[in-house]
Design a protein around this motif. Structure first.
Motif, PDB file in Angstrom:
ATOM      1  N   TYR A  58       5.143   3.383  -7.123  1.00 52.67           N
ATOM      2  CA  TYR A  58       5.508   4.445  -6.195  1.00 52.67           C
ATOM      3  C   TYR A  58       4.979   5.778  -6.721  1.00 52.67           C
ATOM      4  CZ  TYR A  58       8.309   7.671  -3.443  1.00 52.67           C
ATOM      5  OH  TYR A  58       8.716   8.691  -2.614  1.00 52.67           O
ATOM      6  N   SER A  59       4.264   6.502  -5.877  1.00 52.14           N
ATOM      7  CA  SER A  59       3.570   7.713  -6.335  1.00 52.14           C
ATOM      8  C   SER A  59       4.512   8.818  -6.791  1.00 52.14           C
ATOM      9  CB  SER A  59       2.629   8.227  -5.246  1.00 52.14           C
ATOM     10  OG  SER A  59       3.358   8.533  -4.076  1.00 52.14           O
ATOM     11  N   GLY A  60       5.731   8.855  -6.296  1.00 50.38           N
ATOM     12  CA  GLY A  60       6.667   9.904  -6.692  1.00 50.38           C
ATOM     13  C   GLY A  60       7.590   9.513  -7.833  1.00 50.38           C
ATOM     14  N   SER A  61       7.318   8.398  -8.478  1.00 53.01           N
ATOM     15  CA  SER A  61       8.219   7.903  -9.519  1.00 53.01           C
ATOM     16  C   SER A  61       7.932   8.533 -10.882  1.00 53.01           C
ATOM     17  CB  SER A  61       8.097   6.384  -9.641  1.00 53.01           C
ATOM     18  OG  SER A  61       6.843   6.033 -10.182  1.00 53.01           O
ATOM     19  N   ARG A  62       8.953   8.483 -11.726  1.00 51.61           N
ATOM     20  CA  ARG A  62       8.774   8.951 -13.098  1.00 51.61           C
ATOM     21  C   ARG A  62       7.798   8.056 -13.845  1.00 51.61           C
ATOM     22  NH1 ARG A  62      15.082  10.013 -14.002  1.00 51.61           N
ATOM     23  NH2 ARG A  62      15.066   8.044 -12.922  1.00 51.61           N
ATOM     24  N   MET A  63       7.749   6.764 -13.481  1.00 46.60           N
ATOM     25  CA  MET A  63       6.790   5.876 -14.134  1.00 46.60           C
ATOM     26  C   MET A  63       5.368   6.310 -13.808  1.00 46.60           C
ATOM     27  SD  MET A  63       6.697   3.378 -16.213  1.00 46.60           S
ATOM     28  CE  MET A  63       5.222   2.816 -16.991  1.00 46.60           C
TER      29      MET A  63
END
Length: 171
Positions: A58-63
């Motif tokens: 997911y582009s907005g994730s912390r990962m």
């Protein structure tokens, strides 16, 4: 396009895509001195020559923020006894730091990315490309080291199907 049709298409896609059985893995990377990891079931081997894999994040994730600052990452394929790890690292809003606390890991040999000790198989990858696709990024990496867990010959993979977990018979 009519919004009602759009919502209906999205919901139908979610319903039918749950029928795709998928292996479950953990993607991990270091961020400074912290180890960071998430559960994924959207990853694949892309090429054998050179060995290349891709994972959807997911582009907005912390990962994704972690991967954007890392030159390497790891993928650890979970065995059927690691459901608790999958659920823990798959929970939304998990803390950035300490996500691997209490989970046995070791540093992969090339760039030291964290690998789960009990994984059936693991791959350390050099990040080569990030492709933006809808709400996610496809993170592509060339395999620079890999290995198998001690019980890889007898372990069964953890699979996700219809929002549940399962496995397949022995090899």
């Amino acid at each position: 396009m009519d919004q009602a049709y759009d919502d209906s298409l999205t919901e139908r896609y979610r319903e039918l895509s749950d029928d795709i059985a998928a292996a479950v893995a953990v993607v991990s990377a270091t961020r400074g001195s912290a180890l960071h990891a998430i559960t994924v079931d959207s990853f694949l081997d892309v090429s054998y020559d050179p060995p290349t894999m891709a994972v959807s994040v997911y582009s907005g994730s912390r990962m994704m923020e972690t991967l954007e600052t890392s030159s390497h990452f790891a993928i650890s394929l979970l065995n059927s006894d690691q459901r608790d790890i999958s659920e823990r690292l798959g929970a939304s809003g998990q803390p950035l730091y300490g996500s691997l606390k209490g989970i046995d890991t070791f540093p992969a040999p090339h760039a030291g990315q964290p690998v789960l000790t009990e994984a059936i198989a693991w791959f350390e990858l050099k990040l080569t490309e990030v492709l933006e696709v809808a709400t996610h990024n496809l993170v592509v990496g060339e395999v620079v080291s890999m290995g198998a867990g001690a019980d890889a010959g007898t372990s069964r993979p953890l699979l996700r199907w219809r929002k549940g977990y399962g496995t397949i018979g022995k090899r």
